[in-house]
Write an enzyme that holds these catalytic residues in place. Structure first.
Site, PDB file in Angstrom:
ATOM      1  N   THR A1049       0.861  -1.184   0.000  1.00  0.00           N
ATOM      2  CA  THR A1049       0.000   0.000   0.000  1.00  0.00           C
ATOM      3  C   THR A1049       0.891   1.226   0.000  1.00  0.00           C
ATOM      4  O   THR A1049       2.104   1.118   0.173  1.00  0.00           O
ATOM      5  CB  THR A1049      -0.931   0.001   1.237  1.00  0.00           C
ATOM      6  OG1 THR A1049      -1.834   1.097   1.136  1.00  0.00           O
ATOM      7  CG2 THR A1049      -0.129   0.162   2.522  1.00  0.00           C
ATOM      8  N   MET A1366      10.064  -0.758  -6.357  1.00  0.00           N
ATOM      9  CA  MET A1366       9.311  -0.396  -5.151  1.00  0.00           C
ATOM     10  C   MET A1366       8.673   0.950  -5.472  1.00  0.00           C
ATOM     11  O   MET A1366       9.306   2.014  -5.351  1.00  0.00           O
ATOM     12  CB  MET A1366      10.232  -0.301  -3.936  1.00  0.00           C
ATOM     13  CG  MET A1366      10.838  -1.635  -3.523  1.00  0.00           C
ATOM     14  SD  MET A1366      12.106  -1.437  -2.226  1.00  0.00           S
ATOM     15  CE  MET A1366      11.111  -0.746  -0.903  1.00  0.00           C
ATOM     16  N   THR A1367       7.416   0.924  -5.916  1.00  0.00           N
ATOM     17  CA  THR A1367       6.781   2.142  -6.422  1.00  0.00           C
ATOM     18  C   THR A1367       6.579   3.190  -5.340  1.00  0.00           C
ATOM     19  O   THR A1367       6.506   4.382  -5.642  1.00  0.00           O
ATOM     20  CB  THR A1367       5.421   1.815  -7.058  1.00  0.00           C
ATOM     21  OG1 THR A1367       4.608   1.142  -6.088  1.00  0.00           O
ATOM     22  CG2 THR A1367       5.596   0.929  -8.271  1.00  0.00           C
ATOM     23  N   CYS A1368       6.483   2.756  -4.086  1.00  0.00           N
ATOM     24  CA  CYS A1368       6.227   3.724  -3.008  1.00  0.00           C
ATOM     25  C   CYS A1368       7.382   4.706  -2.846  1.00  0.00           C
ATOM     26  O   CYS A1368       7.187   5.833  -2.381  1.00  0.00           O
ATOM     27  CB  CYS A1368       5.980   3.000  -1.689  1.00  0.00           C
ATOM     28  SG  CYS A1368       4.461   2.037  -1.702  1.00  0.00           S
ATOM     29  N   VAL A1369       8.589   4.260  -3.194  1.00  0.00           N
ATOM     30  CA  VAL A1369       9.765   5.129  -3.046  1.00  0.00           C
ATOM     31  C   VAL A1369      10.470   5.354  -4.373  1.00  0.00           C
ATOM     32  O   VAL A1369      11.605   5.802  -4.417  1.00  0.00           O
ATOM     33  CB  VAL A1369      10.750   4.547  -2.004  1.00  0.00           C
ATOM     34  CG1 VAL A1369      10.179   4.658  -0.618  1.00  0.00           C
ATOM     35  CG2 VAL A1369      11.103   3.096  -2.320  1.00  0.00           C
TER      36      VAL A1369
END
Length: 1401
Positions: A1049, A1366-1369
């Protein structure tokens, strides 16, 4: 026993337990002290010391008493025992703990000579942990005994080996030195002289806090030797000057000739110029984007500049001042370089609309530069600086101020220049308006107004200028060199009431004599020429139904030629010529400037006005003959900006850093508020009678409350027939007396609650007004005899009226005084402004072509918009703003204007070829309309947290932002938007991000709002979106998505979710958008080069193609919610809306000419049909011409066999009846009108209304209407172009095994440069979750896109692995592929096949 007694019993038991615990601690403390005094075994002593330290940690400041008489000699003894280093460590640690608990205990340790012992351990370090503990203890002791520490050599002891310690210990060491500095005296300066080189070296360290502490330490040292030139010279020899601490240099240069001369020889002016130049704003850069406290730095720079230019020595015994003056006289080259570097920059800083303090400093430095400069040098200097520059006036602009300090300096500058060069500058001063301004100063009554604080081009701080001690300080003493006035002296102004008048009269008398004053004709021919042309234009303007096109064109071109002529026109001449007033009258026939209640038939001459706008546009967009090829519009806009700089008088009202305290407000809602209240005594007007009177001394009122809401509170009370009304008011008043003000550290909770309830309150107020059978406005309020605006807040109205007073007005008085407000009943005919009455459009049947202008009005909103309520309609600033608005609107729709003009030319037979209707014209860049000065003024207001929190922005901020938002830079409008939409907490979050140097994710990020997770289903994207919006659209939370049965998420999955929602909305066959008839069946999404635009639906249609119109409305409502929620949460959307749709979102009305923005082919046909219909009308109205010869590309209209259905939508019938069965020449104009109506108005109005309703559920859509279409697209959907080639190397980060030169990285950058647009989009979605970059491109991506080395499971063959993310970062894990080709293959496979799921990588 009841619950209250039980609670009391538990508290009593807990208290008894605490007392018993403390007694046990004291017993243990005494036992250890007793054992330590008797024990001789080293190991046992160490054990006791360790236990003693542990016991001390359980004590608190309240529970520890002074019981150290016995233990202090024991601890000092062990600290001196070098044979047992562990015992030495723990004894020093114990003393540190004791001093922490009870600082007076340090007295006992000092008595037993602990300080020399600690210094000895630091001068000869054997054990680092012991040395660190020594520094900690010395810091405690130095607070109580700085002199003892100084004499014992603590300063050098803590600094000698400071490089060996950790950052935290270094900070403690510097704190120790600062403590000692506080009690420094001249006889003890030697240790500090030795410490200065070490301190200077520490300024190069990276730790910010350490550097700030060192700077503080050096400042304190200089403060102590400030009055000793000898000691200051010694400090300078330690290279203190080279450290660049501006505040330090101010003091050094003030008292040391060596520092003074060294700074000049080091060319300090070059460095100071660079600091000041950041204060000069560009169109897209605001001062707040620089380091925090930059404004204070500018003030320090100005102080230093003043010290480097000493006052002329009046006292011949002041040797230091005489030596400084002699240095400048003997080094004219240094003085010239100094002046050349700084004079132009100082003028720019002054013109930025800075604070009164900064403006005073700039003028003081300029005056000194001109005073010291010799004649030959001065000519060259003034020529470079353009101190009397014509296009951007400086001196004449200063005379618009009301502050006597600035007026005196300006007059002194004028006098010096004219005294040295009367022949060179006299004519220029006449031309630039300096002498006209001096004449204005000499007018009767002007001198009586000079002692009020400045309300014009500079800011007004509501707290008077205060010194550090809190004493009021006059500006006369802010920039005195080499002396410090007493507090009583600093309060007295040196300028008496007649000083300005006397000096102005002397200049006027001397230089207006016949031998000096040139005649007006000899002075310049520009002004008479412009006046004559303005008069001619005005004569045309007086007749609302006169065009005189040829004559008007001639006048306008002559005006523009003069503005762009070889001989420069000064701003004064431009103002005095009346060109602005004539242009305003020409575009509005003076009706705009009249009282609205007396406007009748404003629409009657609408067609004439539209045609006049077109005539002016043809001239404005004509390129000049200069090499730059700029348009006349650019030239006119530049002159208007110069006039605005000279004349605008909008106040910057700052609260002066007043402390924000909570209070209790009775009116309009009884509740606590997190800021001060205002004390108001409401008094009925004499002669008025009410059922009840308000008899209290005062009521506490929320300063944020509008006058309308205050009326809502008072009206039921004063008009009530109930007997209890008076007692109710009296009780409220009593409560207002008794409530105490308390500190409230957090404001965000209230701000968020206030924002969440805003819409609810508005609805309730509307319902109350609907239920009322009486007039909407029931009471009229007056403050000091002037009526209050019902829409404004109480704070704004009091400030607006108080700022007009002669005496200074401080926030202290504002919050403590009881303000008297009178009220009376509203009389409808006098007090309530009725809706405007517009008569019906006149039938201009005598000119069918002109009638077309009546129906295609582009400027009605410009003519009806009110600009700044506080200004008189005849105010020059109102004229300027109105003209700016006209020109900016003209710039936006120039293509429409040219297209309409081509149609009319075809209609009149001036051109015969339909292909000539195609128009191409370029508008000028939007940033040419940005006012640097107004932008900086608003920036200053937004930085004042108290004023922002209590709604204290001056009214002009919101009024100009609403009427002329283009005058402010995009960044400033973003900050203002955040304030209006989200509250102060969002603005503070934005500023804090910028000041820290971090890149904000988006221009409009989510700030500090709480986050909320939401579970969505990948197979039911739209249903999930609808459920999400139904639950959370109106809540102030940042939504984050988690996919069902997937891992992860955060920003990545959330961005992907919004992207998928966008794609769902763009699916073919939904009935939402116009679709290309040439679309292939396999295309799932609508792809239009011109962008999405709503599909028209007839008001008679409920269904079409199996699609219910109610479903379309629901989808547009959801679309509005999604767009607004993504916008407020800082998420990028993957939409390509047409520019026309953005215009609808911004509340703009569309016309025929907007169809070219989304369907150029349809527009081309409709444009040609319109031209044919108008030619027919024109031929019929002129001498009975035969209109039958009009044809469409050699074919009769009837032969096209067009029926009255909407092109592309045969189920939408435009009209019915015998006259509208087929399209013919007789009904062709009606056909065009009906197609336009169905395409851009009635056919899409319900869909647009649904979108707005959904948007309003999340955010009031009016808040975004300060942006234009292009800006809105960037804010909603980020950058349309993925990246520039150069950005890849600059804004990508390589880490964990990779560097910029690693072969895999070199290959990756080459591959990314080779990607086409679709591959770039796929790569971005793979790495970030969204196929678009935020506004600003790669540079704005936060966190940065980072590429790291992926450690593969199969070490022998890395070519088998795929990249992961890691798309969140924004993290790309890239294996070190053997070749570029293999990397490209794997990367393309990953970005195309790796979409659609989130799993652990």
């Amino acid at each position: 026993m009841d619950s209250g007694d039980e609670d009391w019993g538990l508290d009593e038991m807990e208290q008894e337990d605490m007392e018993e615990h403390d007694n046990n601690l004291y017993d243990k403390f005494e036992d250890i002290v007793h054992s330590l005094s008797e024990e001789t075994e080293p190991s046992s002593q160490l054990a006791l010391l360790i236990e003693f330290c542990e016991v001390l940690t359980f004590f608190t400041e309240d529970s520890f008493s002074n019981s150290t008489e016995l233990v202090s000699p024991l601890l000092v003894e062990h600290a001196m025992n070098q044979s047992n280093p562990d015992a030495m460590l723990f004894s020093i640690r114990a003393m540190t703990y004791i001093c922490d608990l009870y600082l007076p205990s340090a007295d006992l340790f000092v008595e037993h000579d602990i300080v020399p012992t600690l210094c000895q351990r630091l001068f000869a370090i054997e054990y680092l942990d012991v040395a660190e503990q020594c520094i900690k203890l010395l810091e405690k002791i130095s607070r109580k005994h700085p002199i003892v520490c100084l004499k014992a050599g603590v300063v050098m002891a803590v600094l000698k080996y400071i490089d060996f310690f950790s950052t935290s210990i270094q900070r403690v060491a510097i704190s120790t030195v600062i403590n000692i500095c506080k009690r420094l005296y001249s006889e003890s300066l030697s240790p500090f002289m030795d410490a200065v080189p070490i301190l200077c070296n520490l300024l190069r360290y990276e730790d910010r806090q350490l550097v700030e502490d060192v700077a503080t330490c050096l400042m304190k040292i200089v403060d102590r030797v400030y009055h000793s030139s000898e000691w200051l010279d010694k400090l300078c020899k330690h290279e203190l000057i080279q450290q660049g601490l501006v505040g330090l240099l101010v003091k050094l240069s003030s008292g040391s000739l060596l520092a003074f001369s060294t700074l000049h020889e080091l060319n300090i002016s070059n460095i100071l110029r660079d600091i000041l130049s950041t204060f000069d704003l560009s169109h897209e850069l605001s001062m707040s984007q620089h380091i925090s406290g930059h404004c204070d730095l500018v003030k320090e720079v100005l102080k230093l500049l003043n010290e480097l230019l000493p006052d002329r020595a009046k006292d011949q015994t002041d040797q230091l001042l005489l030596h400084k003056e002699s240095f400048l006289v003997n080094h004219p080259d240094i003085l010239q370089r100094f002046a050349m570097d700084l004079l132009p920059t100082l003028i720019k800083v002054f013109n930025c609309g800075a604070s009164l303090y900064v403006c005073q400093g700039c003028l003081t430095v300029m005056y000194k530069i001109i005073s010291f400069s010799k004649s030959r040098m001065l000519v060259e200097l003034l020529k470079k600086a353009n101190i009397s520059r014509l296009n951007k006036p400086f001196l004449a602009g200063v005379f618009t101020q009301q502050d006597p300090h600035m007026l005196m300096l300006a007059l002194q500058i004028v006098e010096i220049i004219l005294k040295k060069f009367p022949n060179k500058f006299l004519k220029l001063f006449f031309k630039e308006g300096v002498f006209f301004a001096i004449d204005m100063l000499l007018k009767p009554g002007r001198s009586s107004k000079l002692m009020c604080p400045v309300y014009t081009g500079t800011q007004q701080t509501l707290d008077s200028q205060r010194s550090s001690s809190g004493e009021t300080k006059c500006l006369c003493y802010e920039f005195l060199t080499g002396q410090t006035p007493t507090s009583s002296e600093a309060r007295n102004c040196k300028i008496d009431n007649d000083s300005v008048y006397t000096l102005a009269k002397r200049i006027k008398r001397k230089y207006s004599a016949p031998e000096y004053s040139p005649s007006e004709k000899g002075l310049t021919d520009i002004l008479p020429s412009l006046k004559a042309l303005s008069k001619d234009l005005f004569s045309i303007s007086t007749d609302a139904f006169t065009l005189c096109e040829e004559k008007t064109n001639s006048i306008l071109y002559q005006i523009m030629d003069i503005l762009n002529g070889k001989e420069q026109i000064s701003t004064f001449e431009f103002i005095k010529s009346g060109v602005v007033k004539s242009l305003v009258d020409y575009l509005s026939p003076s009706q705009y400037m009249r009282d609205k209640r007396r406007i009748h038939g404003i629409c009657n001459d609408n067609a004439i006005l539209e045609k006049r706008f077109e005539i002016l546009a043809n001239v404005c967009f004509c390129a000049t003959q200069s090499l730059s090829n700029e348009t006349f519009l650019s030239i006119l806009t530049r002159h208007l900006h110069n006039v605005l700089i000279s004349l605008e008088a909008f106040p910057v009202i700052l609260t002066g850093g007043a402390k924000l305290r909570s209070s209790f407000a009775i009116v309009p809602h009884t509740r606590p508020i997190p800021y001060p209240n205002l004390k108001i005594r409401f008094v009925r007007e004499e002669g008025e009678t009410f059922q009840n009177d308000i008899i209290e001394d005062f009521l506490t009122v929320d300063p944020l409350a509008s006058i309308h809401s205050i009326e809502g509170y008072l009206w039921p009370m004063v008009n009530s027939t109930h007997a209890g009304s008076s007692s109710t008011i009296e009780m409220s008043g009593t409560l207002g007396h008794t409530v105490m003000m308390t500190d409230l550290p957090e404001l965000q909770v209230y701000a968020e609650e206030h924002q969440m309830n805003a819409q609810r309150k508005i609805k309730l107020e509307k319902q109350d007004r609907v239920r009322s059978n009486e007039a909407t406005q029931k009471l009229v309020f007056y403050f000091e005899g002037e009526p209050l605006d019902h829409k404004a807040t109480l704070y704004q109205e009091i400030i607006r009226h108080k700022i007009k007073e002669i005496d200074s007005f401080s926030t202290l008085k504002m919050w403590n005084l009881v303000h008297k407000i009178t009220y009376r009943r509203a009389i409808e005919s006098e007090d309530i402004i009725l809706p405007e009455c517009h008569s019906s459009s006149q039938d201009l049947s005598d000119d069918k072509v002109l009638a077309y202008y009546q129906n295609t009005h582009f400027f009605s909103s410009t003519l009806s918009c009110q600009l700044v309520h506080d200004l008189e309609k005849s105010s020059p600033i109102n004229y300027i703003l109105f003209l700016f608005k006209c020109l900016e609107n003209m710039n936006q729709i120039v293509l429409h204007l040219v297209s309409r003009e081509r149609i009319c030319a075809f209609a009149k037979g001036k051109v015969d070829d339909l292909d000539s209707l195609k128009a191409t014209v370029s508008s000028i860049p939007q940033n040419e309309f940005v006012s640097t000065k107004l932008t900086e003024k608003l920036e200053q207001q937004l930085r004042d947290s108290l004023a922002v929190s209590i709604g204290g922005l001056p009214l002009w901020c919101s009024q100009i932002m609403t009427s002329c938002p283009f005058l402010f830079s995009f960044q400033t409008r973003c900050k203002y938007f955040k304030l209006k939409a989200f509250g102060q907490s969002q603005v503070q979050a934005h500023v804090s991000h910028n000041s820290s140097g971090a890149v904000v994710d988006r221009g409009l990020g989510p700030g500090g709002l709480p986050r909320k997770k939401f579970l969505v289903h990948r197979q039911r994207i739209l249903e999930s979106a609808a459920q999400m919006m139904e639950l959370h659209a109106s809540h102030k939370v940042v939504l984050e998505v988690e996919y069902d049965e997937e891992v992860g998420t955060g920003p990545g999955p959330t961005l992907e979710f919004y992207t998928l929602v966008c794609h769902e909305f763009q699916k073919s066959g939904l009935g939402m958008w116009r679709e290309d008839t040439n679309m292939h069946a396999e295309e799932l999404r609508i792809s239009s080069f011109y962008g999405l635009f709503p599909r028209p639906w007839s008001s008679m249609q409920d269904t079409s193609g199996g699609i219910q119109f109610s479903e379309i409305i629901n989808k547009f409502f959801l679309l509005g919610q999604v767009v607004a929620k993504a916008f407020t949460d800082g998420r990028i959307l993957d939409f390509h809306f047409s520019k026309a749709f953005y215009k609808l979102i911004l509340g703009k009305e569309l016309s025929l000419f907007d169809i070219q923005l989304f369907d150029p082919e349809l527009y081309k046909v409709l444009q040609e049909f319109q031209a044919l219909a108008m030619r027919k009308n024109f031929m019929e109205s002129t001498s009975g011409g035969n209109s039958d010869i009009v044809s469409f590309r050699d074919a009769r209209i009837e032969d096209l066999f067009l029926d009255f259905t909407l092109p592309g939508y045969p189920d939408i019938i435009l009209a019915s009846g015998t006259d509208y069965s087929m399209v013919n020449m007789g009904n062709l104009e009606d056909y065009v009108s009906l197609v336009v109506e169905a395409t851009v108005r009635s056919g899409i109005s319900r869909q647009v209304e649904a979108f707005e309703s959904g948007f309003n559920q999340v955010l009031p859509i009016d808040h975004i209407r300060i942006f234009n279409e292009e800006e809105l697209e960037r804010m909603f959907c980020g950058e349309s172009d993925s990246w520039a080639i150069n950005d890849l190397q600059d804004f990508l980060k390589f880490d964990h095994g990779y560097s910029a030169t690693s072969p895999p990285i070199v290959n990756l950058l080459e591959i990314l440069r080779e990607f086409d647009q679709e591959q770039q989009r796929s790569f971005l979605q793979f790495v970030t979750g969204a196929p678009r970059l935020p506004p600003g491109g790669l540079a704005s991506l936060n966190p940065k896109l980072t590429v790291v080395r992926k450690h593969c499971s199969n070490q022998e063959d890395t070519d088998l692995d795929l990249p992961s993310v890691m798309t969140c970062v924004n993290y790309l894990k890239l294996p070190p592929y053997s070749t570029k080709e293999k990397m490209k293959e794997k990367l393309l496979y990953a970005i195309t096949e790796g979409q659609g799921a989130f799993h652990l990588s």
